[in-house]
Every structure is written in structure tokens, then in C-alpha cells.
Design a protein around this motif. Structure first.
Motif, short mmCIF file in Angstrom:
data_model
loop_
_atom_site.label_atom_id
_atom_site.label_comp_id
_atom_site.label_asym_id
_atom_site.label_seq_id
_atom_site.Cartn_x
_atom_site.Cartn_y
_atom_site.Cartn_z
N SER A 33 0.80 -1.11 -0.17
CA SER A 33 -0.18 -0.16 -0.13
C SER A 33 0.93 1.14 -0.01
O SER A 33 1.93 1.20 0.44
CB SER A 33 -0.99 0.03 1.23
OG SER A 33 -0.11 0.18 2.54
N THR A 35 0.74 3.66 2.03
CA THR A 35 0.74 3.90 3.51
C THR A 35 2.20 3.22 3.71
O THR A 35 3.10 3.54 4.48
CB THR A 35 -0.32 3.52 4.22
OG1 THR A 35 -1.33 3.92 3.79
CG2 THR A 35 -0.21 3.87 5.73
N TRP A 38 5.08 5.01 2.23
CA TRP A 38 5.31 6.16 3.20
C TRP A 38 6.26 5.79 4.30
O TRP A 38 7.07 6.39 4.81
CB TRP A 38 4.03 6.80 3.49
CG TRP A 38 4.21 7.94 4.13
CD1 TRP A 38 4.69 9.26 3.70
CD2 TRP A 38 4.10 8.21 5.55
NE1 TRP A 38 4.76 10.18 4.66
CE2 TRP A 38 4.35 9.40 5.84
CE3 TRP A 38 3.56 7.43 6.54
CZ2 TRP A 38 4.23 10.14 7.22
CZ3 TRP A 38 3.62 7.80 7.96
CH2 TRP A 38 3.68 9.20 8.26
N LYS A 39 5.85 4.76 5.06
CA LYS A 39 6.33 4.24 6.13
C LYS A 39 7.87 4.01 6.04
O LYS A 39 8.75 4.17 7.00
CB LYS A 39 5.60 2.81 6.72
CG LYS A 39 5.67 2.96 8.38
CD LYS A 39 5.22 1.25 8.82
CE LYS A 39 6.05 0.48 8.86
NZ LYS A 39 5.82 -1.11 8.71
#
Ligand code: BTN
Length: 325
Positions: A33, A35, A38-39
Motif C-alpha cells: 500500500s 501507506t 510512506w512508512k
């Protein structure tokens, strides 16, 4: 050890060659994902990477830390085999020792062990190798060629060519090779190579190639007794060089030459080695464990053995020695 997603993220940025990559493109490449992307990017930022995030364009990442961490080496690494596994250590007695251990445990071919500092770096003939923190490249590479042990010295020579060319590619310097394992700049040692084996009498299990390169030391960083014999790339080049970029270039060159070696043998690489060698064609003195031989270095054999012709015309094969040019 690094997560597979982190590894592929750094590969994706490497393949982008400095272009922006959108969050969606990264999520597609990594199969996760946005997300999660980004992590991982946030974690790289925390580690010190500089990240540029531009709306509608995506992310671009650069490294400004001059460390030799796994992430630093991976961002920009263009090899497929060498560096497939990277073991990074802040401080260790000797990367050679760790690489031996990993080889014994069955690590993949191309595994590298790299440290910021060695407290007991090993040189040839049980000498100490001075390896101060954050200044040089202290690295060991594990290869597993299916060859008899007598071919192993050739790997010292191939590695020397890979290192010399990497320095030439990145700096305005002309390093030279002193048989078998020294790389010199203006007559002073900048690199040493230590090739060790795990083998039966007829078969190599692994070759552990230790490379020590003085990269960013100032003159004061060297102990007094080394001032007349050792130098660093920074001293000779008049400025610092990124150690991780130099590692990437060495690994790319070595992977190329290892492939040529496996396909065509040592002959094409022998010619290349001779083109960088300082001792060939010169009068030299070779100090072996048993004797001192003076004469003209007339070349190396297909096995990488140095040939010296003495004043009576007798040709001596030198397997291991200290050379005075
Ligand atoms: C020599 O010229 O004597 C060879 C020096 C080799 C030094 C390197 S640094 C990385 C690896 N780990 C060691 O302990 N030694 C080699």
C-alpha cells in the motif's frame, strides 16, 4: 538484516536514476500500500537520508551521510550478485573473520561484510591493518567459484583491477598495482587485498576477498610509521570521496570481471592487470620466506604467479613475497 521491501525500495530509487517516483508507482513496484511505502520512506528519513517530496511528482531520495550502511550501499548499487546480502557493522575486530563465519554457515555468493571500523584488521603475512572509523573501506566479499584452489591468487589480481578502475572512474588519479596485492598512488600504498580460502585439496568452497582502502584519511590520521609508505585517496585527490559510491563502483567492476573470468578464463584479465602493473619490465627484489631474488619482473603466469629473470637468465616463479621496486 534488511526487509525485502526496503531492499526493493532502494533498488527502485536506484533504477530511477535521480528521477521522481510517485507513491503509486512505488506501491505498484513493491506490491504494497502507499501507506506502507510512506512508512519505509519515513524510516529512511529518520536514518538520515534526505528526501524530496513534490506534489504530483512523488519522491526522490539522496544520501548525504557518508556512512557505509546497507541502505547507503544499496541506494545506487547496480549489481545483481555482489551485494545480494550486505552485513553492515559499526565496529568489528575484522570483517574477514565475520565473512569466514558467514561463508561457513552457507551465505549466498556475493555476500559482503563491511564495517565503519576494524579493531584488529588483518593484512598479509599476519600483519596488522590500520582501519580507523569512518575513513576507509574495510570490506570482505564471499565468492564461490567452482575451481581448484591453485586458481585463487588470480582473484587478488582481478580484484586489484576492479579497485584501480573504480578509483580512476571516480577521481582524477592513476593508481598502479604492485604484485600481488598492493595498489599505490604516487608510490604510496592506498589499498591492500587479502584473499583467503575455505577449500578441500581439489575444490574451493569459498573465496573471501578482503579489501582495505584508505579513502578519506588526512595525513594526521595515519600513525607516524606509515607516513612514508601509506596515503589516502583524499590526500592525493585533494578532497573527500563518498565511500559508498566507491564500494558500488568496485562491486560493479568486480561483478563484470568475475563474469568474464567465468566465461573466458584469466587470459583477458591478465592483460588488463599487466597494463596497470608497476613492476613488470623493471628490476625488482623479491623477499620470499626463504630467499631474496633480484632480477627483472618479466610478467605473470596464467595462474598469477610472478616471473623474475635473474642476471644469469634463470627464471624464478614467485608465489608469495614482498616486492621492492
Ligand atoms: C594487505 O595489504 O596486507 C592486505 C590488507 C587487507 C585488509 C582488509 S580490510 C577488510 C578485510 N578485513 C581484514 O581484517 N583485512 C581485510
Amino acid at each position: 538484516m534488511q526487509s525485502p521491501i526496503r531492499k526493493r525500495l532502494l533498488e527502485a530509487f536506484t533504477n530511477a536514476n535521480g528521477e521522481f517516483l510517485s507513491g503509486q508507482a512505488l506501491a505498484d513496484i513493491l506490491g504494497c500500500s502507499r501507506t506502507a511505502v510512506w512508512k519505509h520512506i519515513e524510516e529512511l528519513r529518520k536514518e538520515g537520508f534526505e528526501l524530496e517530496a513534490v506534489r504530483k511528482k512523488g519522491y526522490r531520495i539522496i544520501s548525504t551521510m557518508d556512512r557505509v550502511t546497507e541502505n547507503e550501499i544499496r541506494l545506487g548499487l547496480k549489481t545483481s550478485k555482489l551485494g545480494s546480502m550486505i552485513q553492515y557493522l559499526d565496529t568489528i575486530d575484522s570483517t574477514q573473520k565475520v565473512a569466514h563465519q558467514l561463508a561457513q554457515e552457507g551465505c549466498p555468493e556475493g555476500t559482503i561484510v563491511v564495517a565503519e571500523e576494524q579493531t584488529n584488521g588483518r593484512g598479509r603475512l599476519t600483519r596488522h591493518w590500520h582501519s580507523p572509523k569512518f575513513t576507509g573501506i574495510w570490506m570482505s566479499i564471499v565468492l564461490r567459484p567452482k575451481l581448484p584452489p591453485f586458481k585463487a591468487p588470480q582473484f587478488t589480481l582481478i580484484t586489484a583491477v576492479a579497485v584501480v578502475q573504480a578509483i580512476e572512474q571516480l577521481c582524477d588519479l592513476q593508481p598502479e598495482i604492485k604484485w600481488p596485492n598492493d595498489i599505490l598512488i604516487k608510490g604510496k600504498k592506498v589499498t591492500g587485498i587479502l584473499t583467503e580460502l575455505q577449500a578441500d585439496s581439489d575444490k574451493i568452497h569459498s573465496i573471501i576477498i578482503g579489501i582495505g582502502i584508505n579513502v578519506n584519511q588526512t595525513r594526521e590520521d595515519f600513525p607516524e610509521e606509515l607516513h612514508s609508505v601509506a596515503t589516502s585517496i583524499a590526500i592525493e585527490n585533494g578532497g573527500k570521496l563518498s565511500r559508498s559510491i566507491l564500494i558500488q563502483q568496485i562491486l560493479a567492476n568486480l561483478e563484470k570481471y568475475y563474469q568474464i573470468y567465468l566465461e573466458k578464463g584469466f587470459a583477458p584479465l591478465k592483460l588488463l592487470w599487466e597494463s596497470y602493473a608497476i613492476s613488470i619490465g623493471k628490476d625488482i627484489i623479491a623477499r620470499t620466506v626463504n630467499e631474496v631474488i633480484a632480477g627483472k619482473a618479466i610478467g605473470i603466469s596464467d595462474e598469477g604467479v610472478l616471473k623474475i629473470q635473474d642476471k644469469n637468465g634463470v627464471i624464478h616463479d614467485i608465489y608469495s613475497a614482498d616486492i621492492e621496486v
